[in-house]
Design a protein around this motif. Sequence first.
Motif, PDB file in Angstrom:
ATOM      1  N   LYS A  51       0.837  -1.196   0.000  1.00 20.09           N
ATOM      2  CA  LYS A  51       0.000   0.000   0.000  1.00 20.09           C
ATOM      3  C   LYS A  51       0.871   1.245   0.000  1.00 20.09           C
ATOM      4  O   LYS A  51       1.876   1.310   0.700  1.00 20.09           O
ATOM      5  CB  LYS A  51      -0.891   0.022   1.247  1.00 20.09           C
ATOM      6  CG  LYS A  51      -1.920  -1.063   1.282  1.00 20.09           C
ATOM      7  CD  LYS A  51      -2.748  -0.926   2.548  1.00 20.09           C
ATOM      8  CE  LYS A  51      -3.807  -2.007   2.617  1.00 20.09           C
ATOM      9  NZ  LYS A  51      -4.649  -1.852   3.806  1.00 20.09           N
ATOM     10  N   GLN A  52       0.454   2.211  -0.805  1.00 16.61           N
ATOM     11  CA  GLN A  52       1.157   3.494  -0.791  1.00 16.61           C
ATOM     12  C   GLN A  52       0.755   4.268   0.457  1.00 16.61           C
ATOM     13  O   GLN A  52      -0.418   4.323   0.819  1.00 16.61           O
ATOM     14  CB  GLN A  52       0.807   4.303  -2.035  1.00 16.61           C
ATOM     15  CG  GLN A  52       1.451   3.762  -3.290  1.00 16.61           C
ATOM     16  CD  GLN A  52       0.974   4.483  -4.522  1.00 16.61           C
ATOM     17  OE1 GLN A  52      -0.223   4.552  -4.768  1.00 16.61           O
ATOM     18  NE2 GLN A  52       1.895   5.004  -5.302  1.00 16.61           N
ATOM     19  N   LYS A  53       1.747   4.882   1.084  1.00 13.81           N
ATOM     20  CA  LYS A  53       1.484   5.714   2.244  1.00 13.81           C
ATOM     21  C   LYS A  53       0.833   7.021   1.770  1.00 13.81           C
ATOM     22  O   LYS A  53       1.143   7.511   0.688  1.00 13.81           O
ATOM     23  CB  LYS A  53       2.773   6.001   2.990  1.00 13.81           C
ATOM     24  CG  LYS A  53       3.402   4.781   3.624  1.00 13.81           C
ATOM     25  CD  LYS A  53       4.738   5.132   4.207  1.00 13.81           C
ATOM     26  CE  LYS A  53       5.460   3.981   4.835  1.00 13.81           C
ATOM     27  NZ  LYS A  53       5.281   2.686   4.318  1.00 13.81           N
ATOM     28  N   LEU A  54      -0.042   7.547   2.591  1.00 17.88           N
ATOM     29  CA  LEU A  54      -0.747   8.782   2.233  1.00 17.88           C
ATOM     30  C   LEU A  54      -0.891   9.666   3.458  1.00 17.88           C
ATOM     31  O   LEU A  54      -1.349   9.211   4.508  1.00 17.88           O
ATOM     32  CB  LEU A  54      -2.139   8.445   1.677  1.00 17.88           C
ATOM     33  CG  LEU A  54      -3.091   9.611   1.412  1.00 17.88           C
ATOM     34  CD1 LEU A  54      -2.571  10.511   0.303  1.00 17.88           C
ATOM     35  CD2 LEU A  54      -4.484   9.092   1.060  1.00 17.88           C
ATOM     36  N   VAL A  79     -10.149   2.297   1.922  1.00 15.81           N
ATOM     37  CA  VAL A  79     -10.849   1.306   1.090  1.00 15.81           C
ATOM     38  C   VAL A  79     -10.162   1.178  -0.264  1.00 15.81           C
ATOM     39  O   VAL A  79     -10.091   0.094  -0.843  1.00 15.81           O
ATOM     40  CB  VAL A  79     -12.344   1.676   0.927  1.00 15.81           C
ATOM     41  CG1 VAL A  79     -13.007   0.860  -0.162  1.00 15.81           C
ATOM     42  CG2 VAL A  79     -13.078   1.510   2.253  1.00 15.81           C
ATOM     43  N   LEU A  80      -9.608   2.284  -0.752  1.00 14.00           N
ATOM     44  CA  LEU A  80      -8.892   2.270  -2.032  1.00 14.00           C
ATOM     45  C   LEU A  80      -7.468   1.721  -1.884  1.00 14.00           C
ATOM     46  O   LEU A  80      -6.663   1.823  -2.802  1.00 14.00           O
ATOM     47  CB  LEU A  80      -8.848   3.675  -2.636  1.00 14.00           C
ATOM     48  CG  LEU A  80     -10.204   4.258  -3.028  1.00 14.00           C
ATOM     49  CD1 LEU A  80     -10.038   5.677  -3.541  1.00 14.00           C
ATOM     50  CD2 LEU A  80     -10.889   3.383  -4.064  1.00 14.00           C
ATOM     51  N   GLU A  81      -7.173   1.155  -0.707  1.00 17.19           N
ATOM     52  CA  GLU A  81      -5.915   0.469  -0.444  1.00 17.19           C
ATOM     53  C   GLU A  81      -4.731   1.398  -0.190  1.00 17.19           C
ATOM     54  O   GLU A  81      -3.578   1.020  -0.427  1.00 17.19           O
ATOM     55  CB  GLU A  81      -5.572  -0.517  -1.567  1.00 17.19           C
ATOM     56  CG  GLU A  81      -6.610  -1.599  -1.755  1.00 17.19           C
ATOM     57  CD  GLU A  81      -6.733  -2.529  -0.559  1.00 17.19           C
ATOM     58  OE1 GLU A  81      -5.718  -2.867   0.069  1.00 17.19           O
ATOM     59  OE2 GLU A  81      -7.872  -2.918  -0.242  1.00 17.19           O
ATOM     60  N   PHE A  82      -4.975   2.620   0.280  1.00 18.46           N
ATOM     61  CA  PHE A  82      -3.896   3.490   0.720  1.00 18.46           C
ATOM     62  C   PHE A  82      -3.651   3.268   2.207  1.00 18.46           C
ATOM     63  O   PHE A  82      -4.580   2.976   2.958  1.00 18.46           O
ATOM     64  CB  PHE A  82      -4.240   4.967   0.485  1.00 18.46           C
ATOM     65  CG  PHE A  82      -4.188   5.380  -0.954  1.00 18.46           C
ATOM     66  CD1 PHE A  82      -2.994   5.784  -1.522  1.00 18.46           C
ATOM     67  CD2 PHE A  82      -5.331   5.377  -1.732  1.00 18.46           C
ATOM     68  CE1 PHE A  82      -2.946   6.169  -2.856  1.00 18.46           C
ATOM     69  CE2 PHE A  82      -5.295   5.765  -3.060  1.00 18.46           C
ATOM     70  CZ  PHE A  82      -4.089   6.161  -3.625  1.00 18.46           C
ATOM     71  N   ASP A  83      -2.416   3.433   2.637  1.00 17.63           N
ATOM     72  CA  ASP A  83      -2.057   3.398   4.047  1.00 17.63           C
ATOM     73  C   ASP A  83      -2.025   4.847   4.537  1.00 17.63           C
ATOM     74  O   ASP A  83      -1.018   5.537   4.385  1.00 17.63           O
ATOM     75  CB  ASP A  83      -0.687   2.732   4.210  1.00 17.63           C
ATOM     76  CG  ASP A  83      -0.194   2.731   5.640  1.00 17.63           C
ATOM     77  OD1 ASP A  83      -0.978   3.049   6.559  1.00 17.63           O
ATOM     78  OD2 ASP A  83       0.999   2.428   5.839  1.00 17.63           O
ATOM     79  N   LEU A  88       7.263  10.383   7.681  1.00 18.31           N
ATOM     80  CA  LEU A  88       6.805   9.586   6.535  1.00 18.31           C
ATOM     81  C   LEU A  88       7.946   8.769   5.951  1.00 18.31           C
ATOM     82  O   LEU A  88       7.774   7.621   5.568  1.00 18.31           O
ATOM     83  CB  LEU A  88       6.209  10.523   5.480  1.00 18.31           C
ATOM     84  CG  LEU A  88       5.526   9.887   4.280  1.00 18.31           C
ATOM     85  CD1 LEU A  88       4.368   9.013   4.707  1.00 18.31           C
ATOM     86  CD2 LEU A  88       5.040  10.987   3.331  1.00 18.31           C
ATOM     87  N   VAL A  89       9.127   9.352   5.929  1.00 20.00           N
ATOM     88  CA  VAL A  89      10.293   8.649   5.389  1.00 20.00           C
ATOM     89  C   VAL A  89      10.741   7.545   6.341  1.00 20.00           C
ATOM     90  O   VAL A  89      11.134   6.467   5.899  1.00 20.00           O
ATOM     91  CB  VAL A  89      11.455   9.641   5.131  1.00 20.00           C
ATOM     92  CG1 VAL A  89      12.712   8.911   4.677  1.00 20.00           C
ATOM     93  CG2 VAL A  89      11.027  10.663   4.085  1.00 20.00           C
ATOM     94  N   SER A  90      10.641   7.783   7.630  1.00 20.75           N
ATOM     95  CA  SER A  90      11.132   6.801   8.593  1.00 20.75           C
ATOM     96  C   SER A  90      10.123   5.702   8.905  1.00 20.75           C
ATOM     97  O   SER A  90      10.482   4.697   9.493  1.00 20.75           O
ATOM     98  CB  SER A  90      11.561   7.494   9.892  1.00 20.75           C
ATOM     99  OG  SER A  90      10.451   8.124  10.511  1.00 20.75           O
ATOM    100  N   VAL A  91       8.862   5.853   8.472  1.00 21.71           N
ATOM    101  CA  VAL A  91       7.838   4.821   8.705  1.00 21.71           C
ATOM    102  C   VAL A  91       8.136   3.646   7.784  1.00 21.71           C
ATOM    103  O   VAL A  91       8.318   3.813   6.590  1.00 21.71           O
ATOM    104  CB  VAL A  91       6.404   5.370   8.439  1.00 21.71           C
ATOM    105  CG1 VAL A  91       5.395   4.236   8.491  1.00 21.71           C
ATOM    106  CG2 VAL A  91       6.052   6.447   9.432  1.00 21.71           C
TER     107      VAL A  91
END
Length: 189
Positions: free
Chosen positions: A119-122, A149-153, A185-188
């Motif tokens: 999943k792409q992070k958002l 629901v659209l599969e984003f994290d 966001l980078v370190s997650v």
Amino acid sequence: MNIIGIIASQRKEGNTAFIVNEILEGAKEQGAEVKAFSFNDLDIKPCRGCWACHKSDKGCVIKDDMQQIYDALEHADAIVLGLPIYMGQMSAQGKIITDRLFARFSPRFSPFFKENAVKQKLILSFNQGNPDADLFKVYTDYTKNMFEVLEFDVTEVPIVTDLRSEPACEREDLRTSLMDFGSALVSVK
């Protein structure tokens, strides 16, 4: 890490642009490659609801600047979506971009959807003039849920408030917290 920012506002140098760019700057300081797209600089038409994107593997048939965002999304590990709140919900520009994501991110229908994909992070960033962060909570929660629901994290949903009294760029405390969102966001993992 590759991160794109989408500024869903007509104001090229307004609060939304400042917010998205500061989050991206925090990520860039941690080594991420970043790129911002400003709705103001793009010619993006509304979804036609024609379903052509789901009848073949060719994607959206509207040939406009949304193709640039689709291409960037293919290579992005994370997205920062900046949405000003107008009339209790995301701006019209945000809605146009969100509707056009249907061509790529509707798991029940899209030929582009990949099962078990990472999943792409958002970061779903809202901003508003009103000082009450909970005023539109029902809507911001709904929007977060829709993207999940659209599969984003969805990693963060910052809501920047009280922008009638002072622009975002003049709030030093805000600059620091926005850059922290980008850095995190980078370190997650």
